[in-house]
Design a protein around this motif. Structure first.
Motif, short mmCIF file in Angstrom:
data_model
loop_
_atom_site.label_atom_id
_atom_site.label_comp_id
_atom_site.label_asym_id
_atom_site.label_seq_id
_atom_site.Cartn_x
_atom_site.Cartn_y
_atom_site.Cartn_z
N PRO A 25 71.47 31.32 -152.70
CA PRO A 25 70.75 30.15 -152.19
C PRO A 25 69.50 29.92 -153.05
CG PRO A 25 71.40 31.58 -150.39
CD PRO A 25 71.69 32.33 -151.67
N GLU A 82 71.21 25.69 -147.25
CA GLU A 82 72.42 26.08 -147.98
C GLU A 82 73.29 27.11 -147.26
OE1 GLU A 82 71.40 27.00 -152.04
OE2 GLU A 82 70.75 24.95 -152.41
N ILE A 109 75.76 22.79 -151.34
CA ILE A 109 76.69 23.92 -151.24
C ILE A 109 77.84 23.51 -150.33
CG2 ILE A 109 76.95 26.31 -150.41
CD1 ILE A 109 75.29 26.05 -152.99
#
Length: 185
Positions: free
Chosen positions: A67, A88, A133
């Motif tokens: 992340p 994320e 993501i």
């Protein structure tokens, strides 16, 4: 490029060996500096780490990373780390300390300076990827070759460094979070 102070068009000039832009009107020099970023190595009770698969519109799409992201104007590095993990991975973690600072030079011309934090996760929430993501998961680092293809060479270095520190605790000093006051964190 136009001058940030007076709005005049800047001209290129060589400052030693570095190409810069300067305003011929007011003399302002534009310095292009690395972007400040954050990355977080999150470890759970099993010793697994969180990785996220990058969106098709991101740099290095389909590859995996810790992340990470830019530190926004007005944020400190701790606020940015908390925000990026929530965006994320969709979880709340406890930050343990700074484990590294790395520089990245990407194919798109971006140069970043990344503060890397170590965090631990003791919860049982499922990961909920979002932002840039598309998939997130927990991965064992026992066999580094079994990890998915990583987007950033710095991530491989960071994960290897952490694994070495975990296996040989006297080998690496973890920095503290001093100077990162965040209300409520």
């Amino acid at each position: 490029m136009f001058c940030m102070k007076c709005g005049s068009e800047c001209v290129d000039f060589m400052d030693g060996e570095i190409l810069r832009q300067k305003c011929p009107n007011c003399g302002y020099i534009h310095y292009k500096n690395p972007y400040p970023c954050i990355a977080v190595l999150i470890v759970n009770a099993k010793g697994e780490i969180v990785l996220g698969k990058r969106h098709k519109d991101s740099i290095y799409p389909g590859k995996w990373c810790l992340p990470c992201g830019y530190i926004e104007y007005g944020e400190n590095y701790m606020e940015a780390a908390v925000r990026e993990v929530e965006e994320e991975a969709g979880i709340h973690v406890v930050m343990d300390g700074i484990i590294n600072v790395v520089s990245n030079h990407f194919d798109n011309g971006v140069h970043s300076l990344v503060v890397v934090l170590l965090a631990h996760y003791d919860g049982d929430e499922k990961l909920h990827p979002s932002d840039d993501i598309v998939e997130a998961g927990w991965f064992s680092i026992e066999d580094m070759s079994a990890l998915p293809t990583l987007a950033f060479s710095a991530d491989k270095f960071i994960i290897s460094k952490y694994k070495n520190w975990r296996d040989h605790p006297s080998g690496i000093t973890k920095l503290t979070l001093e100077g990162a006051y965040v209300e409520g964190v």
